[in-house]
Design a protein around this motif. Sequence first.
Motif, PDB file in Angstrom:
ATOM      1  N   ILE A  14       0.835  -1.198   0.000  1.00  0.00           N
ATOM      2  CA  ILE A  14       0.000   0.000   0.000  1.00  0.00           C
ATOM      3  C   ILE A  14       0.874   1.254   0.000  1.00  0.00           C
ATOM      4  O   ILE A  14       0.596   2.223  -0.713  1.00  0.00           O
ATOM      5  N   GLY A  15       1.964   1.237   0.758  1.00  0.00           N
ATOM      6  CA  GLY A  15       2.865   2.380   0.797  1.00  0.00           C
ATOM      7  C   GLY A  15       3.461   2.707  -0.561  1.00  0.00           C
ATOM      8  O   GLY A  15       3.529   3.874  -0.965  1.00  0.00           O
ATOM      9  N   VAL A  16       3.886   1.683  -1.285  1.00  0.00           N
ATOM     10  CA  VAL A  16       4.448   1.891  -2.626  1.00  0.00           C
ATOM     11  C   VAL A  16       3.391   2.453  -3.572  1.00  0.00           C
ATOM     12  O   VAL A  16       3.657   3.370  -4.359  1.00  0.00           O
ATOM     13  N   ALA A  17       2.178   1.899  -3.491  1.00  0.00           N
ATOM     14  CA  ALA A  17       1.099   2.386  -4.358  1.00  0.00           C
ATOM     15  C   ALA A  17       0.801   3.856  -4.077  1.00  0.00           C
ATOM     16  O   ALA A  17       0.572   4.652  -5.002  1.00  0.00           O
ATOM     17  N   ILE A  18       0.810   4.230  -2.789  1.00  0.00           N
ATOM     18  CA  ILE A  18       0.578   5.633  -2.427  1.00  0.00           C
ATOM     19  C   ILE A  18       1.708   6.510  -2.962  1.00  0.00           C
ATOM     20  O   ILE A  18       1.463   7.577  -3.542  1.00  0.00           O
ATOM     21  N   ALA A  19       2.940   6.076  -2.757  1.00  0.00           N
ATOM     22  CA  ALA A  19       4.086   6.858  -3.218  1.00  0.00           C
ATOM     23  C   ALA A  19       4.048   7.053  -4.728  1.00  0.00           C
ATOM     24  O   ALA A  19       4.290   8.168  -5.237  1.00  0.00           O
ATOM     25  N   GLU A  20       3.714   6.003  -5.446  1.00  0.00           N
ATOM     26  CA  GLU A  20       3.654   6.084  -6.911  1.00  0.00           C
ATOM     27  C   GLU A  20       2.568   7.059  -7.353  1.00  0.00           C
ATOM     28  O   GLU A  20       2.785   7.905  -8.230  1.00  0.00           O
ATOM     29  N   ARG A  21       1.397   6.962  -6.743  1.00  0.00           N
ATOM     30  CA  ARG A  21       0.296   7.840  -7.125  1.00  0.00           C
ATOM     31  C   ARG A  21       0.636   9.306  -6.811  1.00  0.00           C
ATOM     32  O   ARG A  21       0.404  10.209  -7.638  1.00  0.00           O
ATOM     33  N   GLY A  26       2.385  14.934  -8.542  1.00  0.00           N
ATOM     34  CA  GLY A  26       3.246  16.108  -8.462  1.00  0.00           C
ATOM     35  C   GLY A  26       3.763  16.451  -7.080  1.00  0.00           C
ATOM     36  O   GLY A  26       4.313  17.535  -6.869  1.00  0.00           O
ATOM     37  N   TYR A  27       3.625  15.531  -6.124  1.00  0.00           N
ATOM     38  CA  TYR A  27       4.157  15.767  -4.774  1.00  0.00           C
ATOM     39  C   TYR A  27       5.623  15.354  -4.707  1.00  0.00           C
ATOM     40  O   TYR A  27       6.094  14.522  -5.495  1.00  0.00           O
ATOM     41  N   GLN A  28       6.340  15.908  -3.737  1.00  0.00           N
ATOM     42  CA  GLN A  28       7.700  15.480  -3.430  1.00  0.00           C
ATOM     43  C   GLN A  28       7.650  14.554  -2.227  1.00  0.00           C
ATOM     44  O   GLN A  28       6.907  14.804  -1.268  1.00  0.00           O
ATOM     45  N   LEU A  29       8.469  13.512  -2.258  1.00  0.00           N
ATOM     46  CA  LEU A  29       8.313  12.408  -1.316  1.00  0.00           C
ATOM     47  C   LEU A  29       9.468  12.301  -0.330  1.00  0.00           C
ATOM     48  O   LEU A  29      10.642  12.414  -0.697  1.00  0.00           O
ATOM     49  N   LEU A  30       9.099  12.043   0.921  1.00  0.00           N
ATOM     50  CA  LEU A  30      10.036  11.609   1.947  1.00  0.00           C
ATOM     51  C   LEU A  30       9.570  10.208   2.339  1.00  0.00           C
ATOM     52  O   LEU A  30       8.455  10.036   2.846  1.00  0.00           O
ATOM     53  N   LYS A  46      12.439   4.337 -10.721  1.00  0.00           N
ATOM     54  CA  LYS A  46      11.419   4.726 -11.695  1.00  0.00           C
ATOM     55  C   LYS A  46      11.003   6.188 -11.556  1.00  0.00           C
ATOM     56  O   LYS A  46      10.302   6.723 -12.406  1.00  0.00           O
ATOM     57  N   LEU A  47      11.435   6.816 -10.466  1.00  0.00           N
ATOM     58  CA  LEU A  47      10.984   8.170 -10.152  1.00  0.00           C
ATOM     59  C   LEU A  47      11.830   9.227 -10.834  1.00  0.00           C
ATOM     60  O   LEU A  47      13.038   9.055 -11.036  1.00  0.00           O
ATOM     61  N   ASP A  48      11.200  10.339 -11.155  1.00  0.00           N
ATOM     62  CA  ASP A  48      11.920  11.552 -11.477  1.00  0.00           C
ATOM     63  C   ASP A  48      12.702  11.949 -10.217  1.00  0.00           C
ATOM     64  O   ASP A  48      12.136  12.032  -9.132  1.00  0.00           O
ATOM     65  N   LYS A  49      13.971  12.178 -10.334  1.00  0.00           N
ATOM     66  CA  LYS A  49      14.823  12.432  -9.171  1.00  0.00           C
ATOM     67  C   LYS A  49      14.358  13.640  -8.367  1.00  0.00           C
ATOM     68  O   LYS A  49      14.593  13.719  -7.162  1.00  0.00           O
TER      69      LYS A  49
END
Length: 239
Positions: A14-21, A26-30, A46-49
């Motif tokens: 679920i965490g990965v799915a949330i992070a991907e979405r 357009g959010y930045q992730l920690l 797979k992410l834009d850096k």
Amino acid sequence: MEGNVLIIGASGDIGVAIAERLANDGYQLLLHYNKNRKKIDEFSEKLDKECLLTVIQADLKNDIMIKEFLNKLVFPVDYIIFAGGAAHFGLFQDITEQIMNDMLTLHVKAPWMITHHLLPAMIQQKSGKIIFITSLWGDIGASNEVVYSSVKGAQNSFVKALAKEVAPSEVSVNAISPGYIETKMNNYLGEDEKAALIAEIPINRAGLPSEIAHTVSFLLDKQSNYIQGEIINVNGAWK
């Protein structure tokens, strides 16, 4: 960018799915994880850096590591998603005190401490959202999952109470309560057991991590700001 999102338990399904979405939104992730660094690395590739601000490892069952984790949060946090946790199956009479302590710290004390640390800045800015991924069992309880049901119920109560306290400061607190979702957490079930569970669900299938992620995205949207203190059931009308 839409803001900085701290995702606790980002290496779970679920965490990965949330992070991907949220990266796509357009959010930045920690990203926080405990053990599954490989999953985090695979996702990060797979992410834009520019989307990924930091990755922090911490065992949130450990008081010292919780404090170390908080000290590593050097970026501002606009939104918190509590998507981590661990289940425990077995008779309540067989559960040890250590398991009780671990479950309480992981699901209740750690979220308290993380929220306590980050909330003052949200209140000062009059902006912020906190979302818990809880569980159906936190509402109705489950035999052989008494401790898990208890700590998820505590999360639900925390959400409802804190939402009332911080609403005047324009900080929102809500939860998503999944039913049976197709994740590794349910791998302890045999195929016959899974089929029997699905037969009880009116929509006649397991939920998907992407559906939980979609609900998170919905709650983070500014159009959802009037939703406050809610436990949103995502369970296919089960129970």
